[in-house]
Design a protein around this motif. Structure first.
Motif, PDB file in Angstrom:
ATOM      1  N   ALA C  52       0.721  -1.083   0.034  1.00  0.00           N
ATOM      2  CA  ALA C  52       0.023   0.052  -0.096  1.00  0.00           C
ATOM      3  C   ALA C  52       0.899   1.233  -0.055  1.00  0.00           C
ATOM      4  O   ALA C  52       0.639   2.350  -0.711  1.00  0.00           O
ATOM      5  CB  ALA C  52      -0.760  -0.055   1.248  1.00  0.00           C
ATOM      6  N   LEU C  53       2.002   1.095   0.769  1.00  0.00           N
ATOM      7  CA  LEU C  53       2.837   2.595   0.846  1.00  0.00           C
ATOM      8  C   LEU C  53       3.257   2.623  -0.644  1.00  0.00           C
ATOM      9  O   LEU C  53       3.612   3.842  -1.287  1.00  0.00           O
ATOM     10  CB  LEU C  53       4.060   2.320   1.742  1.00  0.00           C
ATOM     11  N   LEU C  54       3.734   1.550  -1.204  1.00  0.00           N
ATOM     12  CA  LEU C  54       4.604   1.722  -2.579  1.00  0.00           C
ATOM     13  C   LEU C  54       3.356   2.263  -3.573  1.00  0.00           C
ATOM     14  O   LEU C  54       3.606   2.894  -4.596  1.00  0.00           O
ATOM     15  CB  LEU C  54       5.003   0.417  -3.021  1.00  0.00           C
ATOM     16  N   ALA C  55       2.304   1.695  -3.396  1.00  0.00           N
ATOM     17  CA  ALA C  55       0.975   2.178  -4.253  1.00  0.00           C
ATOM     18  C   ALA C  55       1.056   3.502  -4.030  1.00  0.00           C
ATOM     19  O   ALA C  55       0.705   4.556  -5.062  1.00  0.00           O
ATOM     20  CB  ALA C  55      -0.220   1.476  -4.038  1.00  0.00           C
ATOM     21  N   ALA C  56       0.750   3.959  -2.802  1.00  0.00           N
ATOM     22  CA  ALA C  56       0.846   5.440  -2.611  1.00  0.00           C
ATOM     23  C   ALA C  56       1.991   6.170  -3.259  1.00  0.00           C
ATOM     24  O   ALA C  56       1.645   7.413  -3.867  1.00  0.00           O
ATOM     25  CB  ALA C  56       0.842   5.909  -1.100  1.00  0.00           C
ATOM     26  N   SER C  57       3.191   5.886  -3.107  1.00  0.00           N
ATOM     27  CA  SER C  57       4.497   6.298  -3.666  1.00  0.00           C
ATOM     28  C   SER C  57       4.121   6.566  -5.186  1.00  0.00           C
ATOM     29  O   SER C  57       4.575   7.476  -5.759  1.00  0.00           O
ATOM     30  CB  SER C  57       5.693   5.633  -3.306  1.00  0.00           C
ATOM     31  N   MET C  58       3.761   5.553  -5.845  1.00  0.00           N
ATOM     32  CA  MET C  58       3.398   5.412  -6.998  1.00  0.00           C
ATOM     33  C   MET C  58       2.544   6.495  -7.568  1.00  0.00           C
ATOM     34  O   MET C  58       2.760   7.399  -8.732  1.00  0.00           O
ATOM     35  CB  MET C  58       3.005   4.110  -7.751  1.00  0.00           C
ATOM     36  N   HIS C  60       1.455   9.010  -5.922  1.00  0.00           N
ATOM     37  CA  HIS C  60       2.025  10.394  -5.831  1.00  0.00           C
ATOM     38  C   HIS C  60       3.055  10.888  -6.974  1.00  0.00           C
ATOM     39  O   HIS C  60       3.023  11.921  -7.443  1.00  0.00           O
ATOM     40  CB  HIS C  60       2.979  10.527  -4.345  1.00  0.00           C
ATOM     41  N   ALA C  61       3.933   9.783  -7.458  1.00  0.00           N
ATOM     42  CA  ALA C  61       4.815  10.156  -8.355  1.00  0.00           C
ATOM     43  C   ALA C  61       4.074  10.691  -9.655  1.00  0.00           C
ATOM     44  O   ALA C  61       4.694  11.674 -10.693  1.00  0.00           O
ATOM     45  CB  ALA C  61       5.921   9.086  -8.471  1.00  0.00           C
ATOM     46  N   PHE C  62       3.121   9.720 -10.071  1.00  0.00           N
ATOM     47  CA  PHE C  62       2.314  10.278 -11.217  1.00  0.00           C
ATOM     48  C   PHE C  62       1.634  11.502 -11.263  1.00  0.00           C
ATOM     49  O   PHE C  62       1.575  12.330 -12.292  1.00  0.00           O
ATOM     50  CB  PHE C  62       1.448   9.151 -11.726  1.00  0.00           C
ATOM     51  N   ALA C  63       1.004  11.876 -10.136  1.00  0.00           N
ATOM     52  CA  ALA C  63       0.253  13.274  -9.842  1.00  0.00           C
ATOM     53  C   ALA C  63       1.215  14.228  -9.856  1.00  0.00           C
ATOM     54  O   ALA C  63       0.796  15.411 -10.050  1.00  0.00           O
ATOM     55  CB  ALA C  63      -0.686  13.072  -8.640  1.00  0.00           C
ATOM     56  N   PHE C  64       2.090  14.381  -8.988  1.00  0.00           N
ATOM     57  CA  PHE C  64       2.962  15.603  -8.697  1.00  0.00           C
ATOM     58  C   PHE C  64       4.339  15.553  -9.089  1.00  0.00           C
ATOM     59  O   PHE C  64       5.222  16.661  -8.853  1.00  0.00           O
ATOM     60  CB  PHE C  64       3.062  15.616  -7.314  1.00  0.00           C
ATOM     61  N   LEU C  69       7.280   3.512 -12.738  1.00  0.00           N
ATOM     62  CA  LEU C  69       6.781   2.358 -12.280  1.00  0.00           C
ATOM     63  C   LEU C  69       7.590   1.513 -11.562  1.00  0.00           C
ATOM     64  O   LEU C  69       7.459   0.367 -11.164  1.00  0.00           O
ATOM     65  CB  LEU C  69       6.154   1.512 -13.457  1.00  0.00           C
ATOM     66  N   LYS C  70       8.922   1.993 -10.963  1.00  0.00           N
ATOM     67  CA  LYS C  70       9.995   1.456 -10.489  1.00  0.00           C
ATOM     68  C   LYS C  70       9.391   0.724  -9.192  1.00  0.00           C
ATOM     69  O   LYS C  70       9.849  -0.426  -8.684  1.00  0.00           O
ATOM     70  CB  LYS C  70      11.001   2.583  -9.878  1.00  0.00           C
ATOM     71  N   GLU C  71       8.546   1.426  -8.412  1.00  0.00           N
ATOM     72  CA  GLU C  71       7.818   0.711  -7.250  1.00  0.00           C
ATOM     73  C   GLU C  71       7.307  -0.537  -7.564  1.00  0.00           C
ATOM     74  O   GLU C  71       7.377  -1.503  -6.498  1.00  0.00           O
ATOM     75  CB  GLU C  71       6.989   1.793  -6.693  1.00  0.00           C
ATOM     76  N   LEU C  72       6.813  -0.847  -8.511  1.00  0.00           N
ATOM     77  CA  LEU C  72       6.453  -2.179  -8.829  1.00  0.00           C
ATOM     78  C   LEU C  72       7.475  -3.486  -8.578  1.00  0.00           C
ATOM     79  O   LEU C  72       7.411  -4.330  -8.301  1.00  0.00           O
ATOM     80  CB  LEU C  72       5.966  -2.410 -10.411  1.00  0.00           C
ATOM     81  N   LEU C  73       8.822  -2.929  -9.113  1.00  0.00           N
ATOM     82  CA  LEU C  73       9.880  -3.930  -8.923  1.00  0.00           C
ATOM     83  C   LEU C  73       9.935  -4.302  -7.384  1.00  0.00           C
ATOM     84  O   LEU C  73      10.250  -5.458  -7.049  1.00  0.00           O
ATOM     85  CB  LEU C  73      11.276  -3.118  -9.205  1.00  0.00           C
TER      86      LEU C  73
END
Lengths: 95, 166, 130
Positions: C52-58, C60-64, C69-73
């Motif tokens: 969930a934290l990585l999804a939030a980070s992803m 966030h990166a797309f919006a701001f 998509l590195k977090e997927l790794l």
């Protein structure tokens, strides 16, 4: 302290606090044991919590530069857990 | 033709995954990353081919997709269930038991995926395997009836994996 | 404007859910009373918590910022390795005999962790005389 100028900054502060508390609880388990199994498990949990903290830091500062640190932490954490367990099971890491 | 393909491309799926992972690591799809990813994707399967001589052939993608969706859903449910048990149940009220799951699967890859699935889903952890590889030892956090847990694992996951791999 | 607010709400929800799951994992690690039970809480809660934290980070990166998509790794890596570390820790627990002993396997001799080599003379694993 982060100035709450965005809606999710409050959630970010909450997440930092919760993860710090989780890290502390895992550390208590690391200290009290009672056996080596629990200590390995506590270390494994602490590594995962540390990855979470690194990701949170990345969100708070709005950068992507901590990604590699989190990935390397994940890999090292896995390898060290397996190495500890292997050492307890066999008395040797590389046979 | 198949023989030629197999000699320089022993695991096409692994090659694809390696190219995708390389592009994700480099964070961008440019000509350079795709070419270098393809080089790695060709060399790494060749270098490691000796460790897995008979990879499963002809895996049906639709069934794999269904399996992944079921597992992801179960992981989400599992986390809520385990969190609820951990927070609300007293220690002496938890009926945690060992469950033995006799295996019908014989493919090592399928058994590994089954063991991983069991660990990731509701209140169960794969602990060990028997010495000849004919059954799994599973620890259940809170189970009224070990036979029910065993039957659910067999009908929900093992049956689907058997259809996929064998 | 409402779109941004919606994205911020989603990020906040993912952050809170992830942090709560990781906290529950650590609480379980401290609260439960036998090694095998303790194994359940962190391995389950930590994977979805970090997820969930990585999804939030992803998001966030797309919006701001510049999306990635590195977090997927990291997520894929954790989901692949979590069962393996859990399995190793469970083997250690069985090996140390800290928990209740496992039942006999129905159709084989013993569990592989307990399968000590039989080095008595005349048995299969006896040391070969030079």
């Amino acid at each position: 302290m982060i100035a709450p100028d965005r809606l999710y900054d409050l959630a970010l502060v909450f997440a930092f606090a919760a993860l710090a508390l989780a890290q502390l609880l895992a550390m208590i388990r690391l200290v009290i044991g009672p056996d080596v199994t629990d200590r390995i498990l506590a270390l494994d949990t602490m590594v995962v919590d540390a990855i979470g903290l690194i990701v949170l830091l990345g969100i708070a500062q709005g950068t992507q530069i901590y990604f590699e640190a989190a990935l390397i932490f994940a890999m090292l954490g896995f390898v060290s857990t397996v190495a500890y367990a292997r050492f307890i099971l066999r008395g040797d890491i590389i046979e | 033709m198949t023989k030629v393909r197999r000699s320089f491309l022993p695991h096409p799926f692994l090659t694809t995954i390696l190219v995708v992972v390389w592009c994700l690591l480099a964070n961008g799809i440019t000509l350079g990353t795709v070419v270098f990813g393809t080089i790695l994707g060709l060399l790494i399967p060749l270098a490691t081919a000796a460790y897995w001589p008979d990879a499963p052939k002809g895996v049906p993608p639709a069934k794999v997709l269904v399996y992944i969706l079921i597992v992801v859903w179960d992981i989400l449910v599992a986390n809520v269930v385990v969190a609820w048990i951990v927070l609300t149940r007293r220690n002496q009220d938890m009926r945690s038991t060992w469950v033995t799951v006799p295996l019908e699967l014989r493919t090592p890859e399928a058994i590994a995926i089954l063991a991983g699935t069991i660990t990731l889903t509701p209140g169960t952890v794969t602990a060990d395997m028997s010495d000849e590889g004919h059954c799994l030892l599973v620890h259940a956090l809170d189970a009224d009836d070990p036979a029910a847990v065993r039957d659910e694992i067999k009908s929900r996951y093992e049956r689907r994996l058997k259809e996929i791999f064998e | 404007m409402t779109g941004i607010v919606l994205i911020e709400i989603v990020i906040a929800a993912a952050l809170v859910v992830g942090a709560l799951f990781m906290l529950v994992g650590s609480i379980g690690l401290l609260k439960l009373d036998s090694p095998m039970k303790r194994l359940h809480a962190p391995t389950k809660a930590a994977t979805l918590g970090v997820g969930a934290l990585l999804a939030a980070s992803m998001i966030h990166a797309f919006a701001f910022g510049d999306g990635s998509l590195k977090e997927l790794l990291i997520m894929a890596f954790l989901f692949v390795t979590a069962p393996i570390s859990a399995n190793f820790i469970a083997k250690v627990a069985i090996h140390r005999g800290q928990d209740m002993p496992p039942p006999e396997p129905p159709n084989d001799d013993t569990w592989s962790t307990l399968d000590a080599p039989d080095t008595r003379p005349g048995r299969p694993d006896a040391p070969v005389e030079p």
